[in-house]
Design an enzyme around this catalytic site. Structure first.
Site, PDB file in Angstrom:
ATOM      1  N   LYS A   8       0.838  -1.200   0.000  1.00  0.00           N
ATOM      2  CA  LYS A   8       0.000   0.000   0.000  1.00  0.00           C
ATOM      3  C   LYS A   8       0.871   1.248   0.000  1.00  0.00           C
ATOM      4  CE  LYS A   8      -2.530   1.246   3.669  1.00  0.00           C
ATOM      5  NZ  LYS A   8      -3.691   1.452   4.585  1.00  0.00           N
ATOM      6  N   SER A  24      -3.942   2.995 -17.241  1.00  0.00           N
ATOM      7  CA  SER A  24      -2.958   2.601 -16.235  1.00  0.00           C
ATOM      8  C   SER A  24      -2.687   3.726 -15.251  1.00  0.00           C
ATOM      9  CB  SER A  24      -1.638   2.158 -16.861  1.00  0.00           C
ATOM     10  OG  SER A  24      -0.983   3.268 -17.435  1.00  0.00           O
ATOM     11  N   TYR A  57      -3.553  -1.000 -13.849  1.00  0.00           N
ATOM     12  CA  TYR A  57      -2.247  -1.653 -13.744  1.00  0.00           C
ATOM     13  C   TYR A  57      -1.158  -0.590 -13.736  1.00  0.00           C
ATOM     14  CZ  TYR A  57      -2.025  -0.721 -18.728  1.00  0.00           C
ATOM     15  OH  TYR A  57      -2.031  -0.097 -19.948  1.00  0.00           O
TER      16      TYR A  57
END
Length: 113
Positions: A8, A24, A57
């Site tokens: 994270k 992305s 992504y």
């Protein structure tokens, strides 16, 4: 198998939003390394300013730049300066998950380590 948070980046700021890119999120490579994230990895992005959540992504960004850039359609989910949380998940055995410790990074001003 169970899906758990493995990485994270907590409360980074959006530095760019590029609607004309093919999708992305571009992340400073230093931040990726610190959180154990890799190019191409699926991540969830949570926008603290407007409540938006999205999956995308990672694209590797310039090392040391502090770059957090949402690209393509994701760019509509934020504005420059928004605070987001970027979360990577992993599948693992249930027993392993009980003792697994995720990498959590709390960047400083300018998305610096």
């Amino acid at each position: 198998m169970i899906e758990v948070m493995k990485s994270k980046l907590h409360c980074v700021k959006i530095t760019e939003a590029n609607l004309n890119y093919m999708g992305s999120v571009t992340i400073d490579e230093d931040l990726m390394d610190a959180a154990g994230l890799i190019a191409g990895e699926k991540v969830q992005i949570v926008n603290n300013n407007n409540g938006e959540r999205l999956d995308t992504y990672i694209i590797k960004g310039e090392r040391g730049s502090g770059c957090i850039c949402l690209n393509g359609a994701a760019a509509r989910k934020c504005i420059i300066g928004d605070t987001v949380i970027i979360i990577g998940y992993a599948l693992m055995d249930f027993e392993e998950a009980k003792t697994f410790k995720p990498k959590v990074v709390f960047p400083k001003e300018g998305n610096r380590l």
